[in-house]
Design an enzyme around this catalytic site. Structure first.
Site, mmCIF file in Angstrom:
data_model
loop_
_atom_site.group_PDB
_atom_site.id
_atom_site.type_symbol
_atom_site.label_atom_id
_atom_site.label_comp_id
_atom_site.label_asym_id
_atom_site.label_seq_id
_atom_site.Cartn_x
_atom_site.Cartn_y
_atom_site.Cartn_z
ATOM 1 N N GLY A 12 0.818 -1.207 0.000
ATOM 2 C CA GLY A 12 0.000 0.000 0.000
ATOM 3 C C GLY A 12 0.850 1.253 0.000
ATOM 4 C CG PHE A 13 0.292 6.153 -0.471
ATOM 5 C CD1 PHE A 13 1.516 6.498 -1.028
ATOM 6 C CD2 PHE A 13 -0.481 7.152 0.099
ATOM 7 C CE1 PHE A 13 1.956 7.817 -1.005
ATOM 8 C CE2 PHE A 13 -0.060 8.462 0.117
ATOM 9 C CZ PHE A 13 1.167 8.790 -0.428
ATOM 10 C CB ILE A 14 0.817 4.646 4.504
ATOM 11 C CG1 ILE A 14 0.045 5.917 4.102
ATOM 12 C CG2 ILE A 14 1.542 4.870 5.827
ATOM 13 C CD1 ILE A 14 -1.091 6.277 5.037
ATOM 14 C CE1 TYR A 153 -10.639 4.063 6.130
ATOM 15 C CE2 TYR A 153 -11.073 6.414 6.367
ATOM 16 C CZ TYR A 153 -10.194 5.361 6.392
ATOM 17 O OH TYR A 153 -8.874 5.580 6.661
ATOM 18 C CE LYS A 157 -8.339 2.352 9.035
ATOM 19 N NZ LYS A 157 -7.161 1.499 9.296
#
Length: 330
Positions: A12-14, A153, A157
């Protein structure tokens, strides 16, 4: 002995940038990712290929929703901690397919915590989100009540945070929850605003803007987020903490668009649409706690970060231009 971590969402991006920093500090990183097609998998393959040059990196294609697939990873080796950066992200698309968000973000987190308990792994980091602060006064502090999520979302979380606290309380697992604020940078997700704005302005297409652009975001460059994540893992040795990682300086979308236009030397036209009620009008992180606990503060300004991001887009334009912003909703 080399320190070893399990890092989820490693393509993933992070996740990929965080893994790279751990690897540069001589950690052994076992990365897992399901390589789903929520967005163009070529971006995930690009990030993963950047990590495969490290000899202390090991990759497994596994979904954190699958407990039976995860278990052999924990059985086969000893980890100093788990960094859970795997998640289904995106506010608007969580309203289209809410079930996958609950499965990945809540069930997946529970699977990892259960295995940490079973295999006596006493350090767990969870990536969370500024989306939880809907309706609160700014700047957002970690002690604000976050009991009214306005998207699936955010709700997923919140659920992940709740189950993480439960495992800390019952089993003493050292837990750090990091609430990230609007992360952007090279090789970012194509559904995020900065990626979209750069490509639309480059190709002369209208910018699709939800609202009038006066909504503001506490943009945070990906390297700063990765450095904060690594610092939290290294320094926090006990207890339960919720910590903001953000740029500490909100900017209107109009300002960010203007920076992109200036760097590209090209103006973009706009197609405005109604503001979505699952989005936040503004975000702003109070980062006092991160500064106090592990001396973290962001280093990259929005102007510098956008320039770095644009340069990456231009350097990779031969394949980036083929990536569309359509998300797989299956």
């Amino acid at each position: 002995m080399k320190r070893s971590i399990l890092l989820t969402g490693v393509a993933g991006f992070i996740g990929s940038r965080t893994a790279e920093l751990f690897l540069e500090e001589d950690y052994r990183v076992v990365g897992i990712d399901n390589l789903n097609d929520y967005y163009d998998i070529r971006l995930k393959e690009y990030r993963l290929n950047c990590l495969k040059k490290y000899r202390n990196f090991e990759f497994h294609q596994i979904d954190i929703e699958d407990l039976s697939a995860l278990k052999p990873i924990f059985e086969g080796q000893r980890f100093d901690g788990v960094v859970n950066l795997a998640a289904r992200a995106g506010v608007r698309y969580s309203l289209i397919n809410p079930f996958v968000y609950i499965r990945t973000n809540v069930l997946g987190t529970t699977n990892l915590l259960e295995l940490c308990k079973d295999y006596s792994i006493n350090k767990f980091i969870l990536a969370s989100t500024s989306s939880l602060y809907a309706g609160q006064s700014m700047p957002f502090r970690e002690d604000l009540p976050v009991n009214k999520p306005v998207s699936v979302y955010a709700a997923s979380k919140k659920g992940a945070e709740a189950v993480t606290y439960t495992y800390h309380y019952l089993y003493g697992i050292t837990t750090t929850i990091l609430r990230y604020f609007t992360v952007y940078g090279p090789a970012g997700r194509p559904d995020m605003s900065i990626f979209r704005f750069i490509e639309w302005i480059k190709e002369g297409s209208p910018l699709e803007l939800y609202g009038d652009g006066t909504q503001s975001r506490d943009f945070t460059y990906v390297d700063d987020i990765a450095e904060g994540t690594v610092a939290a893992f290294k320094i926090i040795e006990s207890g339960y903490q919720i910590i903001n990682l953000g740029g500490n300086n909100p900017y209107e979308l109009n300002y960010a668009i203007g920076l992109i236009e200036d760097f590209l030397g090209k103006k973009g036209s706009r197609k405005t649409m109604p503001f979505h009620n699952a989005d936040l009008k503004a975000t702003w992180a109070d980062i006092t706690k991160a500064k106090r606990l592990f001396h973290w503060s962001p280093k990259v300004s929005l102007a510098e970060g956008i320039e770095k991001t644009i340069r990456w887009h231009l350097d990779n334009r031969d394949w980036i231009e083929e990536i569309r912003f359509i998300i797989n909703e299956s």
